[in-house]
Design a protein around this motif. Structure first.
Motif, PDB file in Angstrom:
ATOM      1  N   PRO A   1       0.978  -1.268   0.023  1.00 60.45           N
ATOM      2  CA  PRO A   1       0.079   0.067   0.038  1.00 60.45           C
ATOM      3  C   PRO A   1       0.706   1.298  -0.039  1.00 60.45           C
ATOM      4  O   PRO A   1       0.599   2.312  -0.868  1.00 60.45           O
ATOM      5  N   PHE A   2       1.901   1.416   0.898  1.00 61.05           N
ATOM      6  CA  PHE A   2       2.722   2.485   0.793  1.00 61.05           C
ATOM      7  C   PHE A   2       3.319   2.746  -0.441  1.00 61.05           C
ATOM      8  O   PHE A   2       3.435   4.050  -0.978  1.00 61.05           O
ATOM      9  N   PHE A   3       3.899   1.582  -1.117  1.00 57.79           N
ATOM     10  CA  PHE A   3       4.291   1.943  -2.717  1.00 57.79           C
ATOM     11  C   PHE A   3       3.378   2.354  -3.682  1.00 57.79           C
ATOM     12  O   PHE A   3       3.759   3.259  -4.301  1.00 57.79           O
ATOM     13  N   LEU A   4       2.214   1.797  -3.587  1.00 55.93           N
ATOM     14  CA  LEU A   4       1.106   2.302  -4.365  1.00 55.93           C
ATOM     15  C   LEU A   4       0.992   3.765  -4.451  1.00 55.93           C
ATOM     16  O   LEU A   4       0.535   4.288  -5.170  1.00 55.93           O
ATOM     17  N   VAL A   5       0.848   4.116  -2.976  1.00 56.73           N
ATOM     18  CA  VAL A   5       0.424   5.518  -2.911  1.00 56.73           C
ATOM     19  C   VAL A   5       1.565   6.232  -3.259  1.00 56.73           C
ATOM     20  O   VAL A   5       1.294   7.450  -3.883  1.00 56.73           O
ATOM     21  N   ARG A   6       2.799   6.224  -2.763  1.00 59.72           N
ATOM     22  CA  ARG A   6       3.963   6.882  -2.992  1.00 59.72           C
ATOM     23  C   ARG A   6       4.519   7.088  -4.471  1.00 59.72           C
ATOM     24  O   ARG A   6       4.850   7.982  -5.014  1.00 59.72           O
ATOM     25  N   HIS A   7       4.527   5.532  -5.031  1.00 56.86           N
ATOM     26  CA  HIS A   7       5.011   5.888  -6.344  1.00 56.86           C
ATOM     27  C   HIS A   7       4.085   5.697  -7.599  1.00 56.86           C
ATOM     28  O   HIS A   7       4.216   6.264  -8.513  1.00 56.86           O
ATOM     29  N   CYS A   8       3.097   5.215  -7.384  1.00 58.49           N
ATOM     30  CA  CYS A   8       1.886   5.144  -8.202  1.00 58.49           C
ATOM     31  C   CYS A   8       0.928   6.353  -8.270  1.00 58.49           C
ATOM     32  O   CYS A   8       0.046   6.442  -9.267  1.00 58.49           O
ATOM     33  N   GLY A   9       0.927   7.037  -6.955  1.00 55.75           N
ATOM     34  CA  GLY A   9      -0.239   7.987  -6.988  1.00 55.75           C
ATOM     35  C   GLY A   9      -1.478   7.495  -6.650  1.00 55.75           C
ATOM     36  O   GLY A   9      -2.311   8.642  -6.823  1.00 55.75           O
ATOM     37  N   MET A  10      -1.744   6.656  -6.061  1.00 55.81           N
ATOM     38  CA  MET A  10      -2.896   6.017  -5.488  1.00 55.81           C
ATOM     39  C   MET A  10      -3.521   6.934  -4.257  1.00 55.81           C
ATOM     40  O   MET A  10      -2.644   7.259  -3.595  1.00 55.81           O
ATOM     41  N   SER A  11      -4.638   6.818  -4.190  1.00 56.99           N
ATOM     42  CA  SER A  11      -5.165   7.290  -3.063  1.00 56.99           C
ATOM     43  C   SER A  11      -4.994   6.529  -1.814  1.00 56.99           C
ATOM     44  O   SER A  11      -4.777   4.908  -2.314  1.00 56.99           O
TER      45      SER A  11
ATOM     46  N   LEU B   1      -7.865   3.703  -1.879  1.00 59.47           N
ATOM     47  CA  LEU B   1      -7.482   2.613  -2.998  1.00 59.47           C
ATOM     48  C   LEU B   1      -6.383   1.633  -2.836  1.00 59.47           C
ATOM     49  O   LEU B   1      -6.558   0.662  -3.120  1.00 59.47           O
ATOM     50  N   ALA B   2      -5.302   1.909  -2.280  1.00 54.31           N
ATOM     51  CA  ALA B   2      -4.252   1.238  -1.840  1.00 54.31           C
ATOM     52  C   ALA B   2      -4.653   0.389  -0.840  1.00 54.31           C
ATOM     53  O   ALA B   2      -4.261  -0.884  -1.001  1.00 54.31           O
ATOM     54  N   ALA B   3      -5.417   0.702   0.095  1.00 59.21           N
ATOM     55  CA  ALA B   3      -5.955  -0.222   1.019  1.00 59.21           C
ATOM     56  C   ALA B   3      -6.667  -1.218   0.655  1.00 59.21           C
ATOM     57  O   ALA B   3      -6.635  -2.668   0.819  1.00 59.21           O
ATOM     58  N   MET B   4      -7.513  -0.992  -0.352  1.00 59.14           N
ATOM     59  CA  MET B   4      -8.462  -1.936  -1.147  1.00 59.14           C
ATOM     60  C   MET B   4      -7.536  -2.961  -1.758  1.00 59.14           C
ATOM     61  O   MET B   4      -7.639  -4.081  -1.882  1.00 59.14           O
ATOM     62  N   MET B   5      -6.477  -2.569  -2.509  1.00 55.15           N
ATOM     63  CA  MET B   5      -5.546  -3.403  -3.340  1.00 55.15           C
ATOM     64  C   MET B   5      -4.888  -4.332  -2.174  1.00 55.15           C
ATOM     65  O   MET B   5      -4.534  -5.551  -2.826  1.00 55.15           O
TER      66      MET B   5
ATOM     67  N   GLN C   1      -7.750  -0.777 -12.851  1.00 51.09           N
ATOM     68  CA  GLN C   1      -8.181  -1.935 -13.232  1.00 51.09           C
ATOM     69  C   GLN C   1      -6.968  -2.740 -13.575  1.00 51.09           C
ATOM     70  O   GLN C   1      -6.999  -3.922 -13.049  1.00 51.09           O
ATOM     71  N   GLY C   2      -5.927  -2.516 -14.132  1.00 53.75           N
ATOM     72  CA  GLY C   2      -4.767  -3.052 -14.334  1.00 53.75           C
ATOM     73  C   GLY C   2      -3.938  -3.405 -13.084  1.00 53.75           C
ATOM     74  O   GLY C   2      -3.491  -4.298 -12.892  1.00 53.75           O
ATOM     75  N   ALA C   3      -4.116  -2.414 -12.299  1.00 49.89           N
ATOM     76  CA  ALA C   3      -3.412  -2.685 -10.850  1.00 49.89           C
ATOM     77  C   ALA C   3      -3.989  -3.745 -10.018  1.00 49.89           C
ATOM     78  O   ALA C   3      -3.444  -4.565  -9.536  1.00 49.89           O
ATOM     79  N   MET C   4      -5.381  -3.846 -10.024  1.00 48.51           N
ATOM     80  CA  MET C   4      -6.197  -4.935  -9.355  1.00 48.51           C
ATOM     81  C   MET C   4      -5.982  -5.969  -9.699  1.00 48.51           C
ATOM     82  O   MET C   4      -5.634  -7.089  -9.071  1.00 48.51           O
ATOM     83  N   LEU C   5      -5.586  -6.524 -11.452  1.00 44.13           N
ATOM     84  CA  LEU C   5      -5.382  -7.578 -11.907  1.00 44.13           C
ATOM     85  C   LEU C   5      -3.923  -8.030 -11.449  1.00 44.13           C
ATOM     86  O   LEU C   5      -3.726  -8.957 -11.240  1.00 44.13           O
ATOM     87  N   ILE C   6      -2.869  -7.107 -11.643  1.00 41.45           N
ATOM     88  CA  ILE C   6      -1.555  -7.504 -11.263  1.00 41.45           C
ATOM     89  C   ILE C   6      -1.418  -7.784  -9.823  1.00 41.45           C
ATOM     90  O   ILE C   6      -0.546  -8.635  -9.420  1.00 41.45           O
ATOM     91  N   VAL C   7      -2.075  -6.994  -9.025  1.00 48.60           N
ATOM     92  CA  VAL C   7      -2.053  -7.281  -7.709  1.00 48.60           C
ATOM     93  C   VAL C   7      -2.449  -8.547  -7.381  1.00 48.60           C
ATOM     94  O   VAL C   7      -1.871  -9.398  -6.526  1.00 48.60           O
ATOM     95  N   ALA C   8      -3.631  -8.888  -7.744  1.00 44.93           N
ATOM     96  CA  ALA C   8      -4.296 -10.385  -7.651  1.00 44.93           C
ATOM     97  C   ALA C   8      -3.374 -11.438  -8.107  1.00 44.93           C
ATOM     98  O   ALA C   8      -3.320 -12.275  -7.363  1.00 44.93           O
TER      99      ALA C   8
END
Length: 260
Positions: free
Chosen positions: A79-89, A92-96, A152-159
């Motif tokens: 989650p920290f990486f998705l927020v800091r590097h990918c700019g997610m809220s 949304l990062a918590a949902m990932m 959507q791509g983030a959700m698929l690759i994380v899954a």
């Protein structure tokens, strides 16, 4: 605390410790297998050095160390990486993170089913773990770019990553340790010490992941962290393939000495 209490009661009520308790044959006889060096009826003790001399156990420890590093880095830092590097809220990062864990649950079930149903994996479950780590490596390399592209791509690759990593983590510290002992012809008294040692190596990996993550981020940057993780996943493959190699047992037949 309530969840832990319920889980403890369920294990006490339903956990099967011996095959005989549910009317099944025990595949590992109490007597030692050929080449184990003990006579029937004796219980062989296993020191740390003796467990390490069981073929393939050292390779299994190395693989489980790195698998635990991968699992805990992803579980704690994704989650920290998705927020800091990918700019997610943050939401949304918590949902990932939930997607990662949920896909992991299905990954464990699929790994167990495949290891039982596919003949090539029976008794050689680390072959399946090696295949999963081989697929995990490119998925980790692709995760930053795909996650930055679309939700959507983030959700698929994380899954996908969660699905692939959870199976090896669940299998290597338990069933694979049993496979190693059985392949080496050790009695069931070796399983507990061997599984404990393999899990100890995994615990060291889990404990060290924080330091390793900080060092990787400092040396290579957060953008390259998942490339480092992909390389670690690739390093697991040869170790797991080594565990899956057949063990040549010493012959128990007496040697015939030809006298000239």
């Amino acid at each position: 605390a309530l969840v832990a209490a319920v889980a403890g009661l369920m294990m006490a009520a339903f956990l099967v410790e011996e095959p005989e308790s549910v009317g099944l044959a025990n595949q590992m006889a109490l007597s030692s297998s050929p080449g184990s060096g003990t006579s029937s009826g004796e219980v062989e003790s296993y020191s740390l050095g003796k467990v390490l001399r069981i073929p393939r156990i050292a390779s299994l420890m190395v693989a489980y160390f790195f698998v635990k590093v991968l699992r805990y880095v992803l579980m704690l830092w994704l989650p920290f990486f998705l927020v800091r590097h990918c700019g997610m809220s943050t939401g949304l990062a918590a949902m990932m993170s939930c997607v990662f864990d949920g896909a992991g649950a299905f990954g464990v079930l699929a790994t167990g089913a495949l290891s039982d149903l596919v003949p090539v994996f029976r008794g050689r479950r680390t072959l399946l773990a090696a295949a999963q780590c081989a697929l995990l490596a490119p998925a980790l390399f692709a995760l930053p770019a795909v996650s930055a592209g679309s939700n959507q791509g983030a959700m698929l690759i994380v899954a996908l990553v969660g699905f692939l990593i959870a199976g090896p983590e669940a299998m290597l510290g338990s069933a694979s340790a049993v496979d190693c002992c059985e392949a080496a012809g050790r009695g069931r008294e070796a399983i507990g010490p061997a599984a404990g040692l393999v899990n100890a190596a995994g615990s060291v990996g889990a404990a060290m992941q924080g330091t390793l993550t900080a060092c990787a981020a400092a040396w290579f940057g957060w953008g390259s962290l998942f490339k480092v993780l992909g390389c670690i996943s690739a390093l697991c493959v040869p170790a797991l393939l080594n565990v899956a190699r057949p063990v040549t047992r010493p012959s128990s037949a007496p040697r015939i000495v030809k006298l000239l």
